[in-house]
Design an enzyme around this catalytic site. Structure first.
Site, PDB file in Angstrom:
ATOM      1  N   THR B 516     -29.743   7.908 -11.483  1.00 38.17           N
ATOM      2  CA  THR B 516     -31.095   7.786 -12.046  1.00 38.17           C
ATOM      3  C   THR B 516     -31.114   6.589 -12.990  1.00 38.17           C
ATOM      4  OG1 THR B 516     -31.323  10.160 -11.763  1.00 38.17           O
ATOM      5  CG2 THR B 516     -32.955   9.109 -13.147  1.00 38.17           C
ATOM      6  N   HIS B 517     -30.692   5.462 -12.469  1.00 39.18           N
ATOM      7  CA  HIS B 517     -30.624   4.232 -13.246  1.00 39.18           C
ATOM      8  C   HIS B 517     -31.411   3.150 -12.522  1.00 39.18           C
ATOM      9  CE1 HIS B 517     -26.447   5.920 -14.623  1.00 39.18           C
ATOM     10  NE2 HIS B 517     -27.437   6.551 -15.178  1.00 39.18           N
ATOM     11  N   ASN B 518     -32.719   3.373 -12.399  1.00 42.74           N
ATOM     12  CA  ASN B 518     -33.602   2.386 -11.770  1.00 42.74           C
ATOM     13  C   ASN B 518     -34.006   1.378 -12.835  1.00 42.74           C
ATOM     14  OD1 ASN B 518     -34.311   5.386 -11.091  1.00 42.74           O
ATOM     15  ND2 ASN B 518     -34.593   4.301  -9.175  1.00 42.74           N
TER      16      ASN B 518
END
Lengths: 233, 588
Positions: B516-518
């Protein structure tokens, strides 16, 4: 806390509503009903009789009774699946359900215009239809070898379902729910007696390990006394 | 017709880490602040109570604390020749929803991104020459230095209660820490977590290979802690229900138990839950924001909240979505390369080596969010020569683990059947004895990786979805393949009984969880033509709009992003407080 081992299969047999299971090898293992009432009431709320027979056959085939656990129906996995399909997840909770509907690439993920419950229902009907055409009988009446081949072919998308449903999409939802029913907290109806947690050594809903983390860091095994949500409630 | 509310000074969109930091820091200015959060309230007592919260099915499988894709999602495709289709359920990444945002269910890993990231273009040009950077990679320096961010990193670490060991204290290397980190003025507020067996084996193996392992820095409190705001954190209990869950012990440094309750003690700060912002309203010139339009999702009522200053603090992707929906800045056109909003979208690479150790028990459930040993030798170490490998970036490599919850975690040796008694026996045999070495890799910007508005699919309010066009490009592939080789080398040094084939993704799929590292889409920089916001995260085009979050990152690193997300938020809050409010206008 011990729980009675009343399989859904047993209920169906007692109800006399299902033909075809009585001769199966698994049916011979049905234990006598225990006296206490089960923590999760028996009976199906979503699956129709023919669907229940299909699901029980899949669950028993994928999770057979052996030295590790009772079979999947005894573990409550068919009950878990029934409740999951009857509940909000089965009805499409959190699923984006607006068209247009396109097949897309595998990288784009699930794209069918069906909720999990609708997918399950369609997949069972089409798989049974394929089995009737090919073998002259529904999935639950196939031999273990035939069942294995059907499941392998579904999982590899080698089987062409008559209604056009992608075999892999159906297999994926079946496999997901079988594994969830096996390993989820028993409060959802599967993993009866925490049998799957005991099988692998997962301690469940445990709490305070600030000391344990320092003790069990040399390769020794943490004692397996799993605790569930119900145990703490 | 929308109902127009009385004006306020500042409206903040989103109440996660960045919204909480902004409200906490700006509350004392006396400005009237309203925070609009599209989800509901969250408290430890009600939402994270035991045993309710220790439910893998509900929280990990059914993603109960996360964005509801039935209401809003993104459409996805690998390249512009494909037709984007909606992400119909969560998979690859898990944006948050509700008070705390993704900060409620993060693992806690907290890094200081240093100059090798913040000055990435100049670093690579100086070392390898400008031609080393491919033409289709719009690599940018960020416009800030590590020295400028250092105080804000420290501030975040002390607020969140990060456990770790300094590797570089005022320029002096410290044993046990990361020797490649930037110089820090203070050590972490808490010592490292207790190492588990996986971390021990990894540490021994990597030391034996001449590498530099250390405890991963993470906001899981190794001891009871009181932060500088007087907020109390409990000691982590290594329950193994961290990522995707809230913490019942208040041991995870989340905004829910730190900045948000402090902010809300201030009567100037009002939180409105269930308030879904649809766009920033601009005046007739399009150069000034006059407030935001939102919907009360419990009544359906449309409202307008006038404000002098608008601060977007939603998840990074939602920040970009709101800018595009509002017409703030010039949308990026991948054909011409003109425009900036939506450009530089990046993700993260992964690689892993799954192994099995007969007779050794890793007790994977005795775990917490950021627990593990890690090496930075193939990422932050500038001595690591990328020249022969031909890629920009790098990977951090780790072993440890955040939990062993068995619906999601059941490794078996390659060739094991997927069901039946043989599957059961393999699962029972190896659950305790499996261990993987995992890499997290950088992703460099690419001209064909971008965000824009979907032409077809719409959210619950009829607004176009954000469309994501992304794949791992040649540079990323080289890096991830190398990372997989490194994972295998390290893994073999740990003497496993069996190994599976190493894994890295050949292309990006929305299905399996990855990270979850956009990042990117509204990037920061020193020039208005090539960035969306200046280094104070202020829109170049609409100067009373600030856009705070990982949307500002011009590329993605091999580190988790929350450290610089928070540091940049603190830096922006200070600039608004000390400069902008005294003299509104562009700060750069």
């Amino acid at each position: 806390m011990s729980q009675p081992k009343v399989g859904r299969r047993a209920l169906l047999l007692l109800a006399g509503g299902v033909a075809g299971t009585a001769g199966s090898p698994a049916a011979a293992q049905v234990p006598a009903a225990a006296a206490a009432s089960p923590a999760v009431p028996v009976g199906y709320t979503f699956l129709k009789p023919s669907e229940a027979v299909f699901v029980e056959a899949v669950v028993t085939h994928m999770i057979p009774a052996d030295e590790l656990t009772p079979d999947g129906v005894e573990l409550g996995i068919a009950t878990f699946i029934d409740r999951a399909l009857a509940g909000s997840w089965g009805k499409g909770d959190r699923l984006y359900m607006h068209g247009p509907w396109k097949t897309g690439t595998p990288n784009q993920g699930y794209q069918l215009p069906m909720t999990p419950a609708e997918l399950y229902r369609a997949g069972i009907a089409q798989t049974n239809a394929w089995c009737e055409t090919t073998h002259g009988k529904t999935f639950d009446r196939l031999t273990a070898t035939e069942k294995e081949t059907v499941l392998q072919d579904l999982s590899q998308a080698r089987l062409k379902l008559p209604g056009g449903l992608p075999a892999r999409a159906f297999f994926d939802v079946v496999y997901q729910t079988v594994m969830e029913g096996m390993f989820a907290d028993p409060i959802y109806g599967g993993n009866r007696d925490k049998a799957a947690w005991k099988m692998v050594g997962f301690p469940g809903v445990m709490a305070n390990n600030a000391q344990n983390i320092a003790i069990f860091n040399d390769g020794r095994r943490f004692p397996n006394e799993p605790v569930s949500i119900a145990d703490m409630s | 017709m929308a109902r127009r509310l009385p004006p306020v000074d500042i409206v903040i969109v989103g109440m996660g880490w960045t919204g909480g930091i902004m409200a906490r820091e700006l509350g004392p200015t006396g400005q009237k602040i309203v925070v609009l959060e599209r989800g509901g309230p969250r408290s430890t007592e009600e939402d994270f109570a035991v045993p309710l919260i220790r439910d893998e099915l509900r929280f990990a499988q059914r993603t109960d604390l996360m964005m509801d894709t039935a209401k809003d999602t993104v459409s996805v495709r690998n390249n512009p020749t494909e037709e984007a289709l909606p992400m119909r359920r969560l998979g690859s990444f898990l944006p948050g929803e509700g008070v705390g945002g993704a900060g409620a269910h993060w693992n806690g890993v907290s890094w200081r991104w240093a100059d090798h990231d913040l000055k990435i273009r100049s670093t690579y040009e100086a070392r390898y020459g400008a031609k080393f950077i491919p033409d289709d990679m719009p690599l940018c320096d960020w416009g800030v230095s590590y020295a400028e961010l250092e105080p804000y990193y420290e501030k975040f670490e002390y607020i969140a209660g990060v456990s770790g060991k300094a590797g570089n204290l005022r320029g002096r290397l410290q044993p046990g820490g990361n020797p490649f980190e930037g110089a820090r003025k203070r050590d972490y507020p808490l010592p490292p977590l207790t190492e588990n067996y996986a971390g021990r084996l990894f540490t021994e193996a990597t030391k034996g290979l001449g590498l530099h392992p250390f405890a991963r820095p993470t906001a899981n409190a190794s001891r009871p802690y009181v932060n500088p705001d007087g907020m109390q954190l409990g000691q982590c209990q290594y329950c193994g229900f961290c990522e995707r869950f809230g913490c019942e012990s208040n041991a995870k440094g989340s905004p829910n138990i730190t900045v948000i309750p402090v902010a809300l003690k201030n009567p100037n700060v009002e939180l409105r839950n269930w308030s879904w912002v649809q766009k920033v309203m601009l005046d007739s010139t399009g150069k000034k924001a006059v407030g935001v339009a939102y919907v009360n999702v419990q009544t359906g009522e449309e409202l307008e909240q006038p404000a002098d200053l608008v601060i977007l603090c939603a998840y990074g992707l939602s920040n970009v979505h709101l800018m595009l929906l509002s017409g703030i800045g010039k949308p990026y056109d991948p054909q011409s390369g003109v425009g900036v909003i939506g450009s530089h979208y990046a993700y993260q690479g992964t690689a892993s080596q799954q192994m099995f150790f007969e007779g050794k028990n890793f007790n994977p459930f005795l775990a917490t969010g950021g627990l593990g040993a890690i090496i930075d030798d193939y990422h932050a170490d500038q001595g690591f020569d990328r020249g022969p490998l031909g890629y920009i970036g790098g990977s951090t490599i780790t072993a440890g683990g955040s939990g062993g919850r068995p619906i999601g975690y059941r490794p078996t040796p390659a060739g094991t059947p997927a069901w039946g008694s043989d599957w059961k026996r393999a699962t029972a045999k190896w659950y305790q004895s499996a261990l993987s070495v995992n890499a997290l890799g950088a992703v460099m910007p690419h001209r064909q990786n971008f965000l824009d508005l979907d032409p077809t699919y719409r959210n619950r309010f009829g607004q176009p979805l954000l469309r994501m066009t992304f794949d791992f490009k040649d540079n990323d592939q080289k890096q991830n393949r190398h990372a997989a080789e490194l994972c295998t080398q390290i893994g073999k040094a740990m003497n496993p009984t069996r190994v599976n084939p190493a894994f890295y993704p050949r292309s990006w799929s929305v299905v399996p969880y990855q990270s979850t590292h956009n990042t990117g889409g509204a990037i920061m920089g020193r020039e208005p033509g090539t960035s969306a916001v200046n280094t104070w995260l202020q829109s170049w085009d609409v100067s009373n709009v600030f856009v705070v979050g990982a949307s500002a990152f011009p590329h993605n690193s091999a580190y988790n992003p929350t450290g610089p997300v928070a540091a940049l938020a603190y830096r922006t809050a200070e600039a608004i407080r000390d400069r902008y409010l005294k003299r509104p206008g562009l700060l750069a």
